[in-house]
Design a protein around this motif. Structure first.
Motif, short mmCIF file in Angstrom:
data_model
loop_
_atom_site.label_atom_id
_atom_site.label_comp_id
_atom_site.label_asym_id
_atom_site.label_seq_id
_atom_site.Cartn_x
_atom_site.Cartn_y
_atom_site.Cartn_z
N GLY A 13 1.12 -7.72 -15.07
CA GLY A 13 2.20 -6.81 -14.73
C GLY A 13 3.54 -7.28 -15.24
O GLY A 13 3.66 -8.30 -15.90
N PRO A 14 4.59 -6.52 -14.91
CA PRO A 14 5.91 -6.81 -15.47
C PRO A 14 6.51 -8.12 -15.00
O PRO A 14 7.40 -8.66 -15.63
CB PRO A 14 6.75 -5.62 -15.00
N VAL A 33 12.58 -2.54 -19.95
CA VAL A 33 12.08 -3.40 -21.02
C VAL A 33 11.09 -4.42 -20.46
O VAL A 33 10.03 -4.66 -21.05
CB VAL A 33 13.25 -4.11 -21.73
N ILE A 34 11.40 -4.99 -19.30
CA ILE A 34 10.49 -5.98 -18.71
C ILE A 34 9.20 -5.31 -18.26
O ILE A 34 8.11 -5.88 -18.41
CB ILE A 34 11.19 -6.71 -17.55
N VAL A 35 9.29 -4.10 -17.72
CA VAL A 35 8.07 -3.35 -17.40
C VAL A 35 7.23 -3.16 -18.67
O VAL A 35 6.01 -3.30 -18.66
CB VAL A 35 8.41 -1.98 -16.78
N GLY A 36 7.91 -2.89 -19.77
CA GLY A 36 7.21 -2.73 -21.03
C GLY A 36 6.47 -3.97 -21.47
O GLY A 36 5.40 -3.89 -22.08
N PHE A 37 7.01 -5.16 -21.15
CA PHE A 37 6.31 -6.39 -21.50
C PHE A 37 4.92 -6.43 -20.87
O PHE A 37 3.97 -6.97 -21.46
CB PHE A 37 7.11 -7.61 -21.03
N GLY A 38 4.80 -5.88 -19.68
CA GLY A 38 3.50 -5.86 -19.02
C GLY A 38 2.62 -4.72 -19.48
O GLY A 38 1.42 -4.86 -19.64
N LEU A 39 3.24 -3.57 -19.73
CA LEU A 39 2.48 -2.39 -20.15
C LEU A 39 1.85 -2.56 -21.53
O LEU A 39 0.74 -2.10 -21.78
CB LEU A 39 3.40 -1.17 -20.20
N LYS A 71 0.83 -1.19 0.00
CA LYS A 71 0.00 0.00 0.00
C LYS A 71 0.87 1.25 0.00
O LYS A 71 1.90 1.31 0.67
CB LYS A 71 -0.92 0.01 1.24
N GLY A 72 0.46 2.23 -0.77
CA GLY A 72 1.22 3.46 -0.89
C GLY A 72 2.26 3.43 -1.99
O GLY A 72 2.87 4.45 -2.30
N LYS A 73 2.44 2.24 -2.59
CA LYS A 73 3.36 2.13 -3.72
C LYS A 73 2.55 2.04 -5.01
O LYS A 73 1.66 1.21 -5.14
CB LYS A 73 4.25 0.89 -3.59
N TYR A 74 2.88 2.91 -5.95
CA TYR A 74 2.13 2.94 -7.21
C TYR A 74 3.04 2.51 -8.37
O TYR A 74 4.23 2.79 -8.37
CB TYR A 74 1.59 4.35 -7.46
N GLU A 75 2.44 1.84 -9.32
CA GLU A 75 3.23 1.33 -10.45
C GLU A 75 2.38 1.34 -11.71
O GLU A 75 1.15 1.24 -11.66
CB GLU A 75 3.73 -0.08 -10.17
N PRO A 76 3.04 1.47 -12.87
CA PRO A 76 2.29 1.42 -14.14
C PRO A 76 1.69 0.04 -14.34
O PRO A 76 2.30 -0.97 -14.00
CB PRO A 76 3.35 1.75 -15.19
#
Length: 724
Positions: free
Chosen positions: A579-580, A566-572, A512-517
């Protein structure tokens, strides 16, 4: 084959024209000639050979010769033009002719071959930058050397697209990075004119009258129309909405079209076909829009498909089922419009197109899916369904497949055989030639699919990992990486699509309190279930020449290094795709590392203009480095004009109708590199500024202090920025 009376009429005209040509070139028969004394007889003159017209008037990566059984290939990545003898045979390898820089397009005439060269490269490293000028080379086929240069014309840097007028007197060349279109007199080999056009012009076609040309752009739907090609040329915008049957009547959506690399006219010149990607088109799971082939009637310059007067909401049953599988709400009013909903992608990332006269169909190279797709050229909306899909690659949607495994990766160029029964396809990322037997659409002989023949064009010059990364970079079929869109879909050639995407950011379920794309979509999408908001604005960043640093990456600097990004992009890059860290590291990490290797070793930066700075540019450089102005404080010259740190921009006047505010009202963004900034408009994270002039004018004290500068000093600062 579908046949109408017009087909026979055109065939009759062709026969008459051929007969007239034969008669006009008639030679006196030997029996009618006056005898000459044998002792003084001169050698008999060879009969004049009728000049063969070019098979097409638009250049491309792969072209068939009109005068000999051969293909000409612009092999940009290996900086050569190849002559491939037909039939392609391993015992008769292609002849490679080295170019002064990366060749982009070839066009074969009867006795000449035209080649556009993007710029001059002074090293053999295929990933090294090239410099201006761009070139149009005029070359003569040679049995031994392959090609011999007859002359060259210097053009604006990044010379790319190519077309000729019907009388073969003039060549038109587009220069994407320097946003120019030029005309070259093919008799005198002199540049006749150059026009400034909007960014990233690509394909160019000339109407049969030889006076009007149309130019596509890779980052917008509107065409550039050039009038008086044969005289005092002038250019104007020609609105050409993308996928009008599937796009709401929002000007921003209608203009949001990308990847218009190619265009082709119907044989009579009455229709212009432009394959591209419509980011604003709606449909099932259309997080990134829809593919389209838009048709312009050149008679009155109106789109063949016209937007319906009403739009309405309909229930998309297949999409509801998908939502149910994710445990979300069953009911989803999804806007699709009055046109048939497009289930799945017909093609992804169109790269080349040819018109197949025999069947009146279009063949589109689907770069992202390693396919050649055949569409009905008589359809109002050809891209709604394919007549035939020729799978050139392999299905990479199984866990057993090796990353990047494919027979034919990233189809980039198409040429037809003389009888139009075979298509030759250049596979850029795997460096092969695919030979495809085409459907004759004859009910008496049903088509039976078979794998394409694959003819290797030699080894890849990149290291193995980077070569795998190239195949992955263009690949939209690998479900571990994306949802039907490859890296090249948003970052064409490592550049950017000029679009501002919507990035959904949500609170971490465990922290909680952590935000992510969480996900990304092309436009705001008001869903009936909670969680998907309008999204925060994120302009596509440029990659080529900007990814050498270790980190951090992301507009918020949220990724400590490029691998993480790049790995975050796989999820986005998939809607509802997880998610990533949704997949095991043993599968995602090798893919990410290969893509990074290609991004750093294979993506070629745009051309740099190395010249002695003008007095104005020197004044701008002084201002840039002046501590009282403060530009160089964050945009440090020694580290690619960025310190990669987060900088607070203060409260932002954003478009609340289209975007959500930054999470927790956080207006800090990572300092972007200024390299190649002149060609990467619009600016800021939300693309709210269209030009560098506007950016400096409106900056005030947001980034450094420019509010005290005079009009002349602001112009000088802009002039310097354009040299970076």
């Amino acid at each position: 084959m579908r046949t109408t009376a017009s087909t026979f009429f055109l065939a009759g005209l062709t026969s008459l024209a051929a007969l007239a040509a034969c008669k006009s070139g008639e030679q006196t028969s030997p029996t009618d000639a006056t005898p000459q004394p044998a002792s003084n007889a001169a050698p008999a003159a060879e009969p004049a050979r009728a000049r063969k017209p070019p098979l097409v008037r638009e250049g491309g990566a792969l072209i068939r010769s009109p005068s000999e059984p051969a293909l000409w290939l612009a092999d940009e990545d290996q900086q050569v033009v190849r002559r491939i003898a037909l039939p392609a045979d391993a015992q008769n390898p292609p002849v490679a002719v080295k170019m002064p820089g990366p060749p982009a397009a070839v066009l074969a005439l009867d006795d000449r071959v035209l080649v556009t060269v993007r710029g001059i490269r002074k090293t053999d490293d295929p990933a090294s930058p090239y410099e201006g000028p761009g070139l149009l080379l005029v070359m003569r086929p040679d049995p031994a050397a392959g090609l011999v240069e007859m002359g060259r014309v210097e053009l604006p840097a990044d010379a790319w697209g190519l077309a000729i007028t019907p009388d073969e007197s003039t060549a038109l060349v587009t220069s994407p990075w320097t946003h120019a279109v030029s005309a070259v007199d093919l008799k005198t080999l002199e540049k006749r004119w150059t026009l400034d056009v909007p960014r990233e012009p690509r394909a160019v076609v000339v109407l049969p009258d030889g006076k009007t040309a149309y130019v596509t752009h890779i980052d917008r739907a509107t065409l550039s129309r050039i009038d008086a090609v044969d005289g005092q040329a002038r250019v104007k915008d020609l609105p050409f909405p993308a996928a009008p049957l599937r796009t709401p009547p929002d000007p921003a959506r209608r203009e949001a079209a990308t990847l218009a690399y190619s265009a082709v006219l119907s044989p009579d010149g009455a229709r212009l076909f432009v394959p591209r990607h419509a980011l604003g088109a709606m449909g099932e799971s259309a997080w990134n829009g829809q593919n389209t082939v838009d048709i312009l009637s050149t008679v009155d310059e109106s789109p063949l498909a016209v937007r319906a007067p009403r739009w309405f909401v309909m229930q998309s049953k297949p999409f509801q089922k998908t939502l149910g599988e994710f445990g979300l709400e069953e009911a989803d009013p999804h806007l699709t419009g009055p046109a048939p909903a497009q289930i799945g992608e017909v093609f992804v990332q169109p790269r080349a197109v040819v018109y197949r006269k025999k069947t009146r169909t279009l063949l589109v190279a689907s770069e992202g899916t390693d396919m050649l797709v055949e569409l009905d050229a008589l359809s109002l909306e050809p891209s709604l369904g394919a007549l035939r899909k020729y799978d050139l690659g392999v299905d990479t949607n199984t866990e057993d497949d090796k990353p990047g495994a494919t027979r034919c990766g990233a189809p980039t160029g198409i040429a037809l055989s003389e009888d139009e029964g075979t298509a030759f396809v250049f596979c850029r990322s795997s460096h092969d030639l695919a030979i495809v037997r085409l459907d004759a659409f004859d009910k008496r002989a049903p088509y039976e699919s078979s794998p394409p023949g694959i003819f290797s064009l030699g080894p890849d010059l990149l290291p193995e990992q980077a070569a795998i990364g190239r195949r992955l970079y263009y690949n939209a079929r690998d479900w571990l990486m994306s949802g039907s869109f490859a890296c090249a879909g948003c970052h064409p050639e490592g550049r950017d699509d000029g679009h501002v995407w919507h990035e959904d950011i949500r609170e971490n379920y465990e922290q909680k309190g952590k935000y992510e794309p969480n996900a990304m979509h092309a436009f705001e999408d008001k869903q009936a279930f909670e969680g998907f908001l309008k999204g925060a604005p994120r302009q596509t960043p440029m990659l080529a020449g900007r990814v050498a640093a270790f980190g951090p990456y992301g507009w918020k600097g949220e990724s400590p290094n490029l691998k993480h990004r790049v790995i975050v992009g796989f999820g986005l890059h998939r809607w509802l795709g997880g998610g990533p860290l949704s997949y095991s590291a043993d599968k995602t990490l090798p893919r990410a590392e290969a893509i990074i290797a290609f991004a750093r070793q294979g993506l070629v930066p745009p051309p740099r203009d190395h010249h002695e700075k003008t007095a104005e540019e020197k004044r701008g450089e002084e201002l840039f480095n002046d501590a009282n102005v403060g530009c160089a404080t964050c945009h440090v010259p020694k580290t690619d004009y960025t310190n990669r740190a987060l900088v607070g921009l203060g409260p932002w006047a954003f478009d609340k109708a289209r975007f959500d505010t930054e999470m927790e009202d956080d207006w800090k963004f990572k300092t972007p590199s200024l390299l190649y900034i002149a060609g990467s408009a619009p600016y800021y994270h939300d693309g709210s500024v269209a030009t560098l002039e506007e950016l400096i004018e409106r900056n005030g004290k947001r980034m450094g202090h420019t509010d005290h500068l005079s009009k002349e000093d602001r112009a000088a600062l802009v002039a310097f920025l354009k040299t970076l």
